[in-house]
Write an enzyme that holds these catalytic residues in place. Structure first.
Site, PDB file in Angstrom:
ATOM      1  N   ASN A 213       0.872  -1.178   0.000  1.00  0.00           N
ATOM      2  CA  ASN A 213       0.000   0.000   0.000  1.00  0.00           C
ATOM      3  C   ASN A 213       0.907   1.227   0.000  1.00  0.00           C
ATOM      4  O   ASN A 213       1.528   1.535   1.018  1.00  0.00           O
ATOM      5  CB  ASN A 213      -0.889  -0.050   1.261  1.00  0.00           C
ATOM      6  CG  ASN A 213      -1.670   1.233   1.463  1.00  0.00           C
ATOM      7  OD1 ASN A 213      -1.733   2.093   0.582  1.00  0.00           O
ATOM      8  ND2 ASN A 213      -2.274   1.372   2.643  1.00  0.00           N
TER       9      ASN A 213
ATOM     10  N   LYS B 192       0.145   4.234  -0.231  1.00  0.00           N
ATOM     11  CA  LYS B 192      -0.505   5.393   0.407  1.00  0.00           C
ATOM     12  C   LYS B 192      -0.370   6.652  -0.460  1.00  0.00           C
ATOM     13  O   LYS B 192      -0.356   6.557  -1.678  1.00  0.00           O
ATOM     14  CB  LYS B 192       0.055   5.600   1.808  1.00  0.00           C
ATOM     15  CG  LYS B 192      -0.042   4.325   2.655  1.00  0.00           C
ATOM     16  CD  LYS B 192       0.129   4.571   4.102  1.00  0.00           C
ATOM     17  CE  LYS B 192       0.092   3.251   4.839  1.00  0.00           C
ATOM     18  NZ  LYS B 192       0.176   3.365   6.268  1.00  0.00           N
TER      19      LYS B 192
ATOM     20  N   HIS C  83      -9.261   0.681   5.432  1.00  0.00           N
ATOM     21  CA  HIS C  83      -7.935   0.873   6.024  1.00  0.00           C
ATOM     22  C   HIS C  83      -8.064   1.757   7.260  1.00  0.00           C
ATOM     23  O   HIS C  83      -8.912   2.644   7.314  1.00  0.00           O
ATOM     24  CB  HIS C  83      -7.001   1.529   4.991  1.00  0.00           C
ATOM     25  CG  HIS C  83      -5.580   1.557   5.469  1.00  0.00           C
ATOM     26  ND1 HIS C  83      -5.108   2.552   6.280  1.00  0.00           N
ATOM     27  CD2 HIS C  83      -4.557   0.696   5.285  1.00  0.00           C
ATOM     28  CE1 HIS C  83      -3.839   2.292   6.574  1.00  0.00           C
ATOM     29  NE2 HIS C  83      -3.477   1.178   5.974  1.00  0.00           N
TER      30      HIS C  83
ATOM     31  N   GLU D 235      -6.506   4.207   8.282  1.00  0.00           N
ATOM     32  CA  GLU D 235      -6.456   5.662   8.036  1.00  0.00           C
ATOM     33  C   GLU D 235      -7.799   6.168   7.507  1.00  0.00           C
ATOM     34  O   GLU D 235      -8.196   7.297   7.785  1.00  0.00           O
ATOM     35  CB  GLU D 235      -5.292   5.984   7.089  1.00  0.00           C
ATOM     36  CG  GLU D 235      -3.956   5.864   7.813  1.00  0.00           C
ATOM     37  CD  GLU D 235      -2.823   5.289   6.994  1.00  0.00           C
ATOM     38  OE1 GLU D 235      -2.862   5.362   5.757  1.00  0.00           O
ATOM     39  OE2 GLU D 235      -1.882   4.734   7.616  1.00  0.00           O
TER      40      GLU D 235
ATOM     41  N   GLU E 138      -4.916  -5.516  10.775  1.00  0.00           N
ATOM     42  CA  GLU E 138      -3.902  -4.488  10.958  1.00  0.00           C
ATOM     43  C   GLU E 138      -4.142  -3.757  12.280  1.00  0.00           C
ATOM     44  O   GLU E 138      -4.939  -2.819  12.340  1.00  0.00           O
ATOM     45  CB  GLU E 138      -3.975  -3.463   9.827  1.00  0.00           C
ATOM     46  CG  GLU E 138      -3.762  -4.052   8.457  1.00  0.00           C
ATOM     47  CD  GLU E 138      -3.239  -3.009   7.488  1.00  0.00           C
ATOM     48  OE1 GLU E 138      -2.105  -3.179   7.028  1.00  0.00           O
ATOM     49  OE2 GLU E 138      -3.926  -2.015   7.233  1.00  0.00           O
TER      50      GLU E 138
ATOM     51  N   GLY F 276       2.719   1.906  10.825  1.00  0.00           N
ATOM     52  CA  GLY F 276       3.626   3.038  10.648  1.00  0.00           C
ATOM     53  C   GLY F 276       4.363   3.436  11.920  1.00  0.00           C
ATOM     54  O   GLY F 276       4.976   4.498  11.984  1.00  0.00           O
TER      55      GLY F 276
ATOM     56  N   SER G 121       3.769  -2.543  10.336  1.00  0.00           N
ATOM     57  CA  SER G 121       5.234  -2.528  10.444  1.00  0.00           C
ATOM     58  C   SER G 121       5.874  -3.868  10.062  1.00  0.00           C
ATOM     59  O   SER G 121       6.806  -4.337  10.720  1.00  0.00           O
ATOM     60  CB  SER G 121       5.662  -2.093  11.845  1.00  0.00           C
ATOM     61  OG  SER G 121       5.202  -0.782  12.110  1.00  0.00           O
TER      62      SER G 121
HETATM   63  C1  PEP Z   1      -0.615  -0.139   6.298  1.00  0.00           C
HETATM   64  O1  PEP Z   1      -0.810   1.040   6.231  1.00  0.00           O
HETATM   65  O2  PEP Z   1      -1.435  -0.918   5.798  1.00  0.00           O
HETATM   66  C2  PEP Z   1       0.580  -0.607   7.005  1.00  0.00           C
HETATM   67  C3  PEP Z   1       0.590  -1.830   7.430  1.00  0.00           C
HETATM   68  O3  PEP Z   1       1.590   0.298   7.171  1.00  0.00           O
HETATM   69  P1  PEP Z   1       3.061  -0.004   7.764  1.00  0.00           P
HETATM   70  O4  PEP Z   1       3.565  -1.248   7.094  1.00  0.00           O
HETATM   71  O5  PEP Z   1       3.864   1.207   7.419  1.00  0.00           O
HETATM   72  O6  PEP Z   1       2.893  -0.193   9.246  1.00  0.00           O
END
Ligand code: PEP
Length: 250
Positions: free
Chosen positions: A10, A12, A95, A97, A167, A173, A213
């Site tokens: 992703n 973003k 997601h 966000e 997630e 992040g 992460s």
């Molecule tokens: C995401 O936004 O789906 C995500 C898992 O981000 P990150 O890998 O940066 O934690």
């Protein structure tokens, strides 16, 4: 039951078209011998560019969201019709966000999920708890609600095009990753919820990705768990040096 692995990036709100093209070309080259399923989800503005590069390869083209209506007076939104036209195959929905920064609720996400499935897209439905919800012992309750409400009205046949991404919001992040054991416990629980909704046989087939992460250093341990079927990768998907080792964890 052996499920395949599915590793998604992703991107973003990162990268111009030329930067996206550069990353997509590197991924096509470096993943051509990859054994798993892959997805690149660039910004809407880079979909056409990336789509032309990944077409006919083992990398699927994904969008990061869609509108909940087909078309009409929805300033700033992007519709399933427009995404189809660009060759998008998969849409990431719900997601964290979108849920937390842009206040999307389960009802809205469910509307998007059903519309995307109706138009033949694969959907990656993201679920996951906030830190305070984890600390309050609500992980299962939150994940169950988001799964059940997100999939309301989705038929067993449509489930062939649904992937769940667990997630935990506190891991996105932040550099903090759920331990493989903690993640596995939630994945196994979500599969039980799916079994209740659709029966055990179907639930065994649904891919459940982990996101939060994921890095080259922790990918293999996560993927070794029985119910972890891949990864949804944010930060580490922006460079081939970090995405490719995750994508080729084995
Ligand atoms: C995401 O936004 O789906 C995500 C898992 O981000 P990150 O890998 O940066 O934690």
């Amino acid at each position: 039951m052996s499920r395949s692995y599915y590793i998604a990036g992703n991107w973003k709100m990162h990268k111009t078209r030329s930067e996206s093209a550069e990353l997509a070309r590197a991924l096509v080259d470096q993943l051509k011998d990859g054994k798993h399923t892959y997805l690149a989800a660039p910004s809407f503005t880079s979909l056409e560019t990336v789509g032309a590069i990944v077409k006919g390869t083992n990398i699927r083209l994904g969008a990061q969201d869609c509108a909940c209506e087909e078309q009409g007076a929805h300033t700033g939104e992007v519709s399933v019709l427009q995404l189809k036209d660009l060759g998008v195959q998969t849409i990431i929905l719900g997601h964290s966000e979108r849920r937390h920064t842009y206040k999307e609720d389960d009802a809205l996400i469910n509307k998007k999920v059903k519309l995307a499935l109706q138009y033949g897209f694969e959907v990656i439905l993201c679920i996951g708890e906030l830190l305070e919800e984890r600390e309050a012992g609500k992980v299962e309750a939150v994940c169950e609600t988001q799964t059940v409400k997100g999939l309301e009205g989705v038929t067993a046949a449509e489930m062939a095009n649904v992937v769940i991404a667990y997630e935990p919001v506190w891991a996105i992040g932040t550099g903090k990753t759920a331990t493989p054991e903690d993640a596995e416990a939630v994945h196994a629980f979500v599969r039980k919820v799916l079994a209740r909704l659709y029966g055990a046989e179907l639930a065994e087939k649904v891919l459940i990705q982990y996101g939060g992460s994921v890095k080259p250093e922790n990918a293999a341990q996560l993927m070794a768990k029985e119910n972890i079927d891949g990864a949804l990768v944010g930060g580490a998907s922006l460079k081939p040096e970090t995405f490719v080792p995750i994508a080729k964890f084995v």
